[in-house]
Design a protein around this motif. Structure first.
Motif, PDB file in Angstrom:
ATOM      1  N   LYS A 248       0.805  -1.221   0.032  1.00 61.82           N
ATOM      2  CA  LYS A 248       0.120  -0.005  -0.107  1.00 61.82           C
ATOM      3  C   LYS A 248       0.868   1.296  -0.003  1.00 61.82           C
ATOM      4  O   LYS A 248       0.489   2.224   0.521  1.00 61.82           O
ATOM      5  N   ALA A 249       2.104   1.253  -0.740  1.00 61.23           N
ATOM      6  CA  ALA A 249       3.086   2.363  -0.804  1.00 61.23           C
ATOM      7  C   ALA A 249       2.327   3.280  -2.028  1.00 61.23           C
ATOM      8  O   ALA A 249       1.814   2.662  -3.027  1.00 61.23           O
ATOM      9  N   SER A 250       2.592   4.397  -1.890  1.00 59.84           N
ATOM     10  CA  SER A 250       1.908   5.200  -2.841  1.00 59.84           C
ATOM     11  C   SER A 250       2.855   6.267  -4.004  1.00 59.84           C
ATOM     12  O   SER A 250       2.400   6.413  -5.087  1.00 59.84           O
ATOM     13  N   VAL A 251       4.085   6.331  -3.749  1.00 58.98           N
ATOM     14  CA  VAL A 251       5.162   6.895  -4.345  1.00 58.98           C
ATOM     15  C   VAL A 251       6.742   6.234  -4.704  1.00 58.98           C
ATOM     16  O   VAL A 251       7.055   5.696  -3.612  1.00 58.98           O
ATOM     17  N   LEU A 252       6.815   6.090  -5.947  1.00 64.17           N
ATOM     18  CA  LEU A 252       8.222   5.511  -5.968  1.00 64.17           C
ATOM     19  C   LEU A 252       9.125   6.557  -6.637  1.00 64.17           C
ATOM     20  O   LEU A 252       8.696   7.116  -8.139  1.00 64.17           O
ATOM     21  N   ALA A 274      -2.439   0.547  -9.713  1.00 67.93           N
ATOM     22  CA  ALA A 274      -2.312   0.667  -8.725  1.00 67.93           C
ATOM     23  C   ALA A 274      -2.462   1.968  -7.996  1.00 67.93           C
ATOM     24  O   ALA A 274      -2.403   2.198  -6.723  1.00 67.93           O
ATOM     25  N   GLY A 275      -2.586   3.005  -8.778  1.00 64.90           N
ATOM     26  CA  GLY A 275      -2.349   4.319  -8.206  1.00 64.90           C
ATOM     27  C   GLY A 275      -1.299   4.778  -7.862  1.00 64.90           C
ATOM     28  O   GLY A 275      -1.322   5.499  -6.776  1.00 64.90           O
ATOM     29  N   ILE A 276      -0.110   4.168  -8.063  1.00 69.70           N
ATOM     30  CA  ILE A 276       1.246   4.432  -7.396  1.00 69.70           C
ATOM     31  C   ILE A 276       1.743   5.658  -8.740  1.00 69.70           C
ATOM     32  O   ILE A 276       1.770   5.489  -9.593  1.00 69.70           O
ATOM     33  N   VAL A 277       2.416   6.832  -7.987  1.00 70.66           N
ATOM     34  CA  VAL A 277       3.121   7.627  -8.652  1.00 70.66           C
ATOM     35  C   VAL A 277       4.536   7.200  -8.924  1.00 70.66           C
ATOM     36  O   VAL A 277       5.374   6.784  -7.791  1.00 70.66           O
ATOM     37  N   VAL A 278       5.030   7.177 -10.144  1.00 71.47           N
ATOM     38  CA  VAL A 278       6.352   6.983 -10.372  1.00 71.47           C
ATOM     39  C   VAL A 278       6.963   8.441 -11.056  1.00 71.47           C
ATOM     40  O   VAL A 278       6.729   8.913 -11.725  1.00 71.47           O
ATOM     41  N   ILE A 279       8.026   8.666 -10.253  1.00 70.65           N
ATOM     42  CA  ILE A 279       8.797  10.005 -10.517  1.00 70.65           C
ATOM     43  C   ILE A 279      10.154   9.947 -10.858  1.00 70.65           C
ATOM     44  O   ILE A 279      10.796   9.318  -9.913  1.00 70.65           O
ATOM     45  N   GLY A 280      10.630  10.718 -11.814  1.00 72.69           N
ATOM     46  CA  GLY A 280      12.304  10.820 -11.974  1.00 72.69           C
ATOM     47  C   GLY A 280      12.786  12.159 -11.394  1.00 72.69           C
ATOM     48  O   GLY A 280      12.253  13.069 -11.882  1.00 72.69           O
TER      49      GLY A 280
END
Length: 283
Positions: A248-252, A274-280
Motif C-alpha cells: 500500500k505504498a503510494s510513490v516511487l 495501483a494508483g502509484i506515482v512513479v517520478i524521476g
C-alpha cells in the motif's frame, strides 16, 4: 548451449563479436542478453549458482556456471570465448556472501589485497582485475539508453504536496545513506524514515517500511554519490510495483538518468492500475 568449465574449450564461431555478461540475479541480465544479440553480439554469460536465473541460458550463446567467489573460473570462461569487453549486471544477495562463497585461489589472492569491504570499492577492484586480463568492463547501460529513467512524473497521477515533501526529505537521507555505502533505498512516511535498505534488498526494505507506515509510504531509490556507473545502478521493474502495491505504498521516486527501469511498459501499467506515482528526480 551450456559449457562446464572442466570441459575442453569450444571453438569460437567464425564471425560475430563477443560480449561478456557476468550475471547476478533478476531479469536485467536476461533483457541485456536479448538486446545484445539483436545488436549483433554473441553473448558469453558467466552465471552464479543460487543467484542467476536458468532462463538466461535460453538467450545466450555460451553459459558458464560458477559459484560465488570463483574469480579464476570467471576469467577463464570469458578468455576462453575471446571476450574483450563485458558487463556486470544483476543483483547478488549479500546474505549469500556469508554462506554461499566458494573462493578459489584467485579470489583469495584478490581478497587479501582489498583495502576496503565497501561495495563500490570491491566492484571497482573486480573490474580492475578483469581489465588487467584484457577484459574491459563497460557501463551497465551499454546499448540500453531506452532503459534509463527520465526526469518528471511517468504516471498519470501526480504526487501530492505532502508526498513531494516526503520525497524531498527521503532524497536527502537516501543520498547520505548511500554516501556511507549502506544502501540505495529508504522508505518515508510523514517525513519520518521508517526503513533503510541494508543487505536485505529493496523489496524487503519496502515490506519492512510498510509494516510500520501501514499505508501511503513513499519509496526513494537513488544512486550513491560515489556510484561507479559501470555496475550496481539502481534498478526497478514490475516486481517493485507488485511489492509496493502489496504494501500500500503510494510513490516511487527514482534518480533520473541513473536508474534503470526494466520492462517499462509493464511497470508503468501496473503503477497506473495501483494508483502509484512513479517520478524521476534530477540528481
Amino acid at each position: 548451449m551450456t559449457q562446464d568449465l572442466s570441459s575442453s574449450a569450444l571453438p569460437l564461431p567464425p564471425t560475430g563479436a563477443w560480449i561478456g555478461l557476468i550475471a547476478g540475479n533478476g531479469r536485467f541480465p536476461i533483457i541485456f542478453a536479448e538486446n545484445a544479440r539483436k545488436l549483433g553480439f554473441r553473448v558469453s554469460a558467466v552465471a552464479h549458482r543460487g543467484e542467476t536465473s536458468p532462463e538466461l541460458e535460453q538467450v545466450v550463446d555460451r553459459m558458464h556456471w560458477v559459484r560465488i567467489g570463483q574469480f579464476g573460473k570467471v576469467i577463464q570462461a570469458l578468455k576462453r570465448d575471446g571476450v574483450e569487453q563485458a558487463v556486470m549486471l544483476g543483483g547478488m544477495k549479500k546474505t549469500h556472501l556469508f554462506s554461499g562463497v566458494r573462493p578459489d585461489f584467485r579470489a583469495m589472492t584478490f581478497f587479501a589485497k582489498l583495502k576496503s569491504w565497501k561495495d563500490d570499492q570491491i566492484l571497482r577492484a573486480i573490474a580492475d582485475d578483469l581489465e588487467g586480463e584484457g577484459i574491459t568492463i563497460r557501463e551497465s547501460t551499454f546499448g540500453f539508453s531506452n532503459l534509463v529513467v527520465p526526469e518528471g512524473t511517468l504516471t498519470r497521477r501526480e504526487a501530492s504536496r505532502k508526498e513531494r515533501e516526503d520525497v524531498a526529505y527521503g532524497w536527502r537521507i537516501a543520498k547520505n545513506v548511500g554516501r556511507m555505502d549502506i544502501g540505495q533505498c529508504v522508505v518515508v512516511k510523514d517525513r519520518v524514515i521508517v526503513a533503510v535498505e541494508a543487505v536485505e534488498g529493496t523489496d524487503e526494505t519496502i515490506r519492512r517500511g510498510a509494516r510500520l507506515a501501514r499505508r501511503g509510504a513513499v519509496v526513494v531509490k537513488c544512486c550513491k554519490p560515489q556510484q561507479d556507473l559501470r555496475f550496481d545502478l539502481p534498478a526497478v521493474g514490475p516486481r517493485t510495483i507488485d511489492v509496493m502495491d502489496e504494501a500500500k505504498a503510494s510513490v516511487l521516486a527514482l534518480e533520473a538518468h541513473k536508474t534503470i527501469m526494466l520492462d517499462r511498459e509493464e511497470t508503468l501499467a501496473k503503477a497506473h492500475r495501483a494508483g502509484i506515482v512513479v517520478i524521476g528526480i534530477p540528481g
